[in-house]
Design a protein around this motif. Structure first.
Motif, PDB file in Angstrom:
ATOM      1  N   PRO A 223     -13.218 -19.676-142.068  1.00 54.68           N
ATOM      2  CA  PRO A 223     -14.228 -20.431-141.321  1.00 54.68           C
ATOM      3  C   PRO A 223     -15.354 -20.903-142.230  1.00 54.68           C
ATOM      4  N   CYS A 224     -15.921 -22.048-141.895  1.00 52.41           N
ATOM      5  CA  CYS A 224     -17.049 -22.616-142.631  1.00 52.41           C
ATOM      6  C   CYS A 224     -18.330 -22.286-141.878  1.00 52.41           C
ATOM      7  N   ALA A 225     -19.279 -21.667-142.553  1.00 52.37           N
ATOM      8  CA  ALA A 225     -20.491 -21.154-141.904  1.00 52.37           C
ATOM      9  C   ALA A 225     -21.623 -22.161-141.858  1.00 52.37           C
ATOM     10  N   LEU A 226     -21.385 -23.411-142.183  1.00 53.68           N
ATOM     11  CA  LEU A 226     -22.429 -24.429-142.188  1.00 53.68           C
ATOM     12  C   LEU A 226     -22.529 -25.078-140.811  1.00 53.68           C
ATOM     13  N   ASP A 227     -23.695 -24.993-140.207  1.00 57.02           N
ATOM     14  CA  ASP A 227     -23.962 -25.700-138.956  1.00 57.02           C
ATOM     15  C   ASP A 227     -24.575 -27.048-139.283  1.00 57.02           C
TER      16      ASP A 227
ATOM     17  N   LEU B 160     -26.664 -30.212-137.924  1.00 61.14           N
ATOM     18  CA  LEU B 160     -27.611 -30.461-136.840  1.00 61.14           C
ATOM     19  C   LEU B 160     -27.924 -31.937-136.655  1.00 61.14           C
ATOM     20  N   SER B 161     -27.570 -32.779-137.582  1.00 62.79           N
ATOM     21  CA  SER B 161     -27.910 -34.204-137.499  1.00 62.79           C
ATOM     22  C   SER B 161     -26.853 -34.970-136.726  1.00 62.79           C
ATOM     23  N   ASP B 162     -27.150 -36.230-136.467  1.00 64.50           N
ATOM     24  CA  ASP B 162     -26.232 -37.115-135.752  1.00 64.50           C
ATOM     25  C   ASP B 162     -25.119 -37.536-136.709  1.00 64.50           C
ATOM     26  N   GLN B 163     -23.915 -37.039-136.456  1.00 64.84           N
ATOM     27  CA  GLN B 163     -22.812 -37.294-137.382  1.00 64.84           C
ATOM     28  C   GLN B 163     -22.355 -38.743-137.344  1.00 64.84           C
ATOM     29  N   SER B 164     -22.579 -39.427-136.273  1.00 64.32           N
ATOM     30  CA  SER B 164     -22.195 -40.841-136.219  1.00 64.32           C
ATOM     31  C   SER B 164     -23.042 -41.683-137.167  1.00 64.32           C
ATOM     32  N   ILE B 165     -24.238 -41.194-137.528  1.00 67.91           N
ATOM     33  CA  ILE B 165     -25.077 -41.886-138.497  1.00 67.91           C
ATOM     34  C   ILE B 165     -24.736 -41.437-139.913  1.00 67.91           C
ATOM     35  N   ASN B 166     -24.487 -40.139-140.099  1.00 64.47           N
ATOM     36  CA  ASN B 166     -24.150 -39.625-141.432  1.00 64.47           C
ATOM     37  C   ASN B 166     -22.789 -40.102-141.896  1.00 64.47           C
ATOM     38  N   PHE B 167     -21.807 -40.187-140.974  1.00 63.47           N
ATOM     39  CA  PHE B 167     -20.441 -40.588-141.324  1.00 63.47           C
ATOM     40  C   PHE B 167     -20.020 -41.730-140.399  1.00 63.47           C
ATOM     41  N   PRO B 168     -20.457 -42.949-140.702  1.00 65.61           N
ATOM     42  CA  PRO B 168     -20.209 -44.076-139.803  1.00 65.61           C
ATOM     43  C   PRO B 168     -18.781 -44.607-139.901  1.00 65.61           C
ATOM     44  N   ASN B 169     -17.814 -43.799-139.488  1.00 68.98           N
ATOM     45  CA  ASN B 169     -16.434 -44.270-139.434  1.00 68.98           C
ATOM     46  C   ASN B 169     -15.890 -44.041-138.028  1.00 68.98           C
TER      47      ASN B 169
ATOM     48  N   PHE C 152     -14.059 -41.726-136.802  1.00 68.69           N
ATOM     49  CA  PHE C 152     -14.028 -40.356-136.303  1.00 68.69           C
ATOM     50  C   PHE C 152     -15.425 -39.749-136.206  1.00 68.69           C
ATOM     51  N   ALA C 153     -16.358 -40.167-137.064  1.00 73.95           N
ATOM     52  CA  ALA C 153     -17.777 -39.804-136.980  1.00 73.95           C
ATOM     53  C   ALA C 153     -17.978 -38.307-136.820  1.00 73.95           C
ATOM     54  N   THR C 154     -17.336 -37.530-137.680  1.00 69.41           N
ATOM     55  CA  THR C 154     -17.518 -36.088-137.643  1.00 69.41           C
ATOM     56  C   THR C 154     -17.276 -35.516-139.028  1.00 69.41           C
ATOM     57  N   VAL C 155     -17.957 -34.416-139.331  1.00 70.09           N
ATOM     58  CA  VAL C 155     -17.712 -33.727-140.580  1.00 70.09           C
ATOM     59  C   VAL C 155     -16.335 -33.088-140.513  1.00 70.09           C
TER      60      VAL C 155
ATOM     61  N   LEU D  18     -28.306 -32.872-141.986  1.00 73.43           N
ATOM     62  CA  LEU D  18     -29.066 -31.653-141.741  1.00 73.43           C
ATOM     63  C   LEU D  18     -28.102 -30.481-141.551  1.00 73.43           C
ATOM     64  N   LEU D  19     -28.149 -29.547-142.472  1.00 68.15           N
ATOM     65  CA  LEU D  19     -27.269 -28.384-142.456  1.00 68.15           C
ATOM     66  C   LEU D  19     -28.111 -27.111-142.351  1.00 68.15           C
ATOM     67  N   ARG D  20     -27.532 -26.100-141.715  1.00 71.98           N
ATOM     68  CA  ARG D  20     -28.222 -24.824-141.574  1.00 71.98           C
ATOM     69  C   ARG D  20     -27.229 -23.690-141.772  1.00 71.98           C
ATOM     70  N   LYS D  21     -27.672 -22.702-142.530  1.00 70.52           N
ATOM     71  CA  LYS D  21     -26.888 -21.494-142.726  1.00 70.52           C
ATOM     72  C   LYS D  21     -27.855 -20.316-142.748  1.00 70.52           C
ATOM     73  N   GLY D  22     -27.834 -19.512-141.710  1.00 71.02           N
ATOM     74  CA  GLY D  22     -28.775 -18.413-141.600  1.00 71.02           C
ATOM     75  C   GLY D  22     -30.189 -18.939-141.458  1.00 71.02           C
ATOM     76  N   ALA D  23     -31.083 -18.467-142.321  1.00 65.81           N
ATOM     77  CA  ALA D  23     -32.484 -18.873-142.269  1.00 65.81           C
ATOM     78  C   ALA D  23     -32.779 -20.072-143.149  1.00 65.81           C
ATOM     79  N   THR D  24     -31.776 -20.624-143.802  1.00 64.77           N
ATOM     80  CA  THR D  24     -31.968 -21.739-144.740  1.00 64.77           C
ATOM     81  C   THR D  24     -31.540 -23.046-144.086  1.00 64.77           C
ATOM     82  N   LYS D  25     -32.404 -24.040-144.216  1.00 63.86           N
ATOM     83  CA  LYS D  25     -32.134 -25.373-143.689  1.00 63.86           C
ATOM     84  C   LYS D  25     -32.100 -26.355-144.853  1.00 63.86           C
ATOM     85  N   LEU D  26     -31.041 -27.137-144.909  1.00 62.77           N
ATOM     86  CA  LEU D  26     -30.838 -28.085-146.004  1.00 62.77           C
ATOM     87  C   LEU D  26     -30.793 -29.503-145.460  1.00 62.77           C
ATOM     88  N   ALA D  27     -31.651 -30.367-146.019  1.00 66.14           N
ATOM     89  CA  ALA D  27     -31.621 -31.807-145.736  1.00 66.14           C
ATOM     90  C   ALA D  27     -30.998 -32.497-146.943  1.00 66.14           C
TER      91      ALA D  27
END
Length: 553
Positions: free
Chosen positions: A35-39, A41-50, A52-55, A114-123
């Motif tokens: 399993p991948c532990a990365l959540d 949080l951003s709009d995937q249709s904007i991040n991946f405009p194809n 399928f529009a999903t990570v 926007l990714l989150r893993k535990g207490a860390t948030k990554l933009a």
């Protein structure tokens, strides 16, 4: 996750074997049931405009254990029919998360993943390669925006991935670090091949920059001979640490300088002794490369070492040269680059203007007046820079300089063998049509007409309508009408320019017969279409000339 800074492929059109090997590796090492532990949080249709529009690791049809995020570089950027990149193929198969692609190069808005893993948030911000001059101008016009999260803005670790010139190659042919927003914590800088992976602090912007460099040597210069590394980046809240790991699977690369004039007991002009010295030096370089590789792989022997890359730069002032390719035949099987194992260069006098020569008395040249033609600089010269420099010093009368520069770039970088030919033919067709319409009474008027047509073409060659897109539209519009494709390239803010003769003819005959439009295209079926519809075309030519004024208006 794995983060790539662009140029996953060295060629814009990787071979079928290269794509097959890439997909095979990605499937073997990145897919799995872990399993991948990365959540996200951003709009995937904007991040991946194809479509399928999903990570990829949240796609229910895929099992992704190690997600890869990548932007495109200048070698694998979008081009051709559909304006697609090689990364688009990997993205649609779910093997790579392709981000950082901008729709407009003159108005850029970066929306972070926007990714989150535990207490860390990554933009995670990404900016795929844009021509440095255009991006430099966009930054100066303050048309580059980086969106930030509205909630808990200061709790996010901001990581930016960029693929541009970091080292100045001209006044605007690079992106200064000061252009980037200071709220960024770390910048992953791609494009530059020299490995400078240790983070460097920019005191003015107060962020760090890491430059991983290329994973293999793609040219024979000093920067490529530096040890290659990748890094493990660990982020906790707004702090990070970077652990670099040397790549031991890279082909060994040794580069040296040899100044024949500085060798003791070597008489000037004695090429027989100089050749023996060069051969002995290369053999010593091969031995040292193999020994170094064996030291890094204690479980393997010299027979398992890959064939090394060897480059000997020879300063031959006072001596003659020989054919490097013929000379390199004796090292076939010993080095990976036998054709260019030796590079000759020599000192030469600095350029002195004619006025200075006439004013100065005859004297011996000083040390400051002598300079060395460094082979490293020659290796780093781009064809695009040579063409631009030539066009700056000598203006053309008929061909537009900007389009010619783009055509040469497409021919060299994109391997588009028809780009220059089609550009020249299209330009000459337009000039001929302009002269036929204007009917200049004298040569001076003819030159003025040509200059006016060239200026108009330069004006209509907007920043958004690059030659690459224009050619792609023409080639793809054989059965659809070339006029529609050309109109689609117009900027909304610019008035439509008078249509060239060839395009106007295609536009006016479209309503008459569909096959007549194809005769004005430049696709592969041009000859066949012209033969099949020659009679129809002759009938419509007169009508097209009468209606050309309406189309231009």
């Amino acid at each position: 996750m794995i983060l790539l800074g662009g140029d996953l492929f060295h060629d814009n059109k990787p071979s079928r074997k290269t794509l097959h090997s890439t997909m095979e590796l990605l499937r073997a090492y990145c897919l799995g049931d872990r399993p991948c532990a990365l959540d996200i949080l951003s709009d995937q249709s904007i991040n991946f405009p194809n479509r399928f529009a999903t990570v990829n690791y949240q796609d229910p049809n895929l099992n992704v254990a190690m997600p890869i995020f990548s932007i495109h570089g200048n070698h694998d950027d979008p081009s051709g029919d559909g304006n697609l990149a090689a990364l688009d193929l990997l993205s649609v198969t779910g093997l790579v998360n392709y981000f950082g692609r901008q729709r407009e190069a003159d108005a850029i808005t970066m929306t972070p993943i926007l990714l989150r893993k535990g207490a860390t948030k990554l933009a995670l911000y990404g900016l795929g390669n844009v021509r440095d001059e255009r991006l430099h101008r966009t930054f100066l016009h303050k048309k580059v925006k980086m969106l930030r999260p509205l909630e808990a803005t200061d709790e996010w670790f901001n990581l930016m991935t960029i693929h541009q010139n970091r080292v100045p190659h001209g006044k605007t042919n690079y992106i200064p670090e000061t252009f980037l927003d200071p709220f960024v914590h770390l910048v992953l800088w791609g494009h530059e091949h020299e490995c400078c992976i240790d983070p460097v602090f920019n005191s003015q912007q107060e962020f760090y920059v890491t430059q991983p460099g290329s994973s293999i040597a793609t040219s024979l210069n000093e920067g490529e001979a530096v040890e290659k590394h990748v890094a493990v980046l660990r982020i906790h809240q707004t702090s990070f640490e970077l652990e670099k790991i040397r790549l031991t699977s890279v082909r060994p690369f040794v580069i040296r300088d040899l100044v024949l004039g500085a060798v003791e007991n070597l008489r000037e002009g004695d090429m027989k002794a100089a050749t023996k010295l060069i051969v002995a030096t290369i053999e010593d370089m091969v031995s040292s490369a193999v020994d170094e590789w064996v030291a890094e792989h204690p479980n393997l022997g010299p027979a398992d070492a890959p064939v090394p890359l060897v480059r000997l730069k020879v300063e031959y002032t006072g001596f003659s040269t020989f054919n490097p390719q013929r000379f390199g035949q004796q090292f076939v099987g010993k080095v990976a680059n036998p054709k260019d194992v030796v590079l000759f260069y020599r000192k030469r006098r600095a350029h002195v203007p004619k006025e200075a020569k006439a004013a100065a008395a005859p004297r011996a040249a000083t040390a400051e007046e002598l300079r060395v033609t460094l082979p490293d600089k020659l290796d780093q010269v781009r064809m695009e820079d040579l063409v631009n420099d030539l066009l700056d010093r000598q203006k053309l009368e008929v061909l537009p300089e900007r389009e010619l520069g783009d055509a040469v770039r497409m021919f060299v970088e994109k391997h588009d063998n028809e780009a220059i030919k089609e550009f020249v033919n299209g330009s000459l067709d337009q000039v001929r049509g302009t002269l036929v319409d204007a009917k200049p009474p004298s040569e001076d008027v003819m030159r003025q007409t040509i200059a006016a047509a060239k200026q108009m073409r330069n004006e209509t060659y907007s920043a958004d309508a690059t030659l690459e897109r224009m050619l792609a539209t023409r080639r793809g519009a054989v059965g659809e009408g070339a006029a529609d494709g050309d109109d689609a390239l117009m900027s909304d803010a610019e008035p439509p320019a008078p249509a060239p003769r060839g395009r106007a003819k295609a536009a006016t005959t479209k309503s008459t017969t569909k096959s007549t439009t194809a005769t004005r295209g430049r696709g592969r079926g041009r000859a066949a279409a012209k033969t099949a519809t020659a009679a129809t075309t002759r009938k419509t030519m007169a009508a097209s000339r009468k209606r050309r004024v309406e189309v231009s208006d």
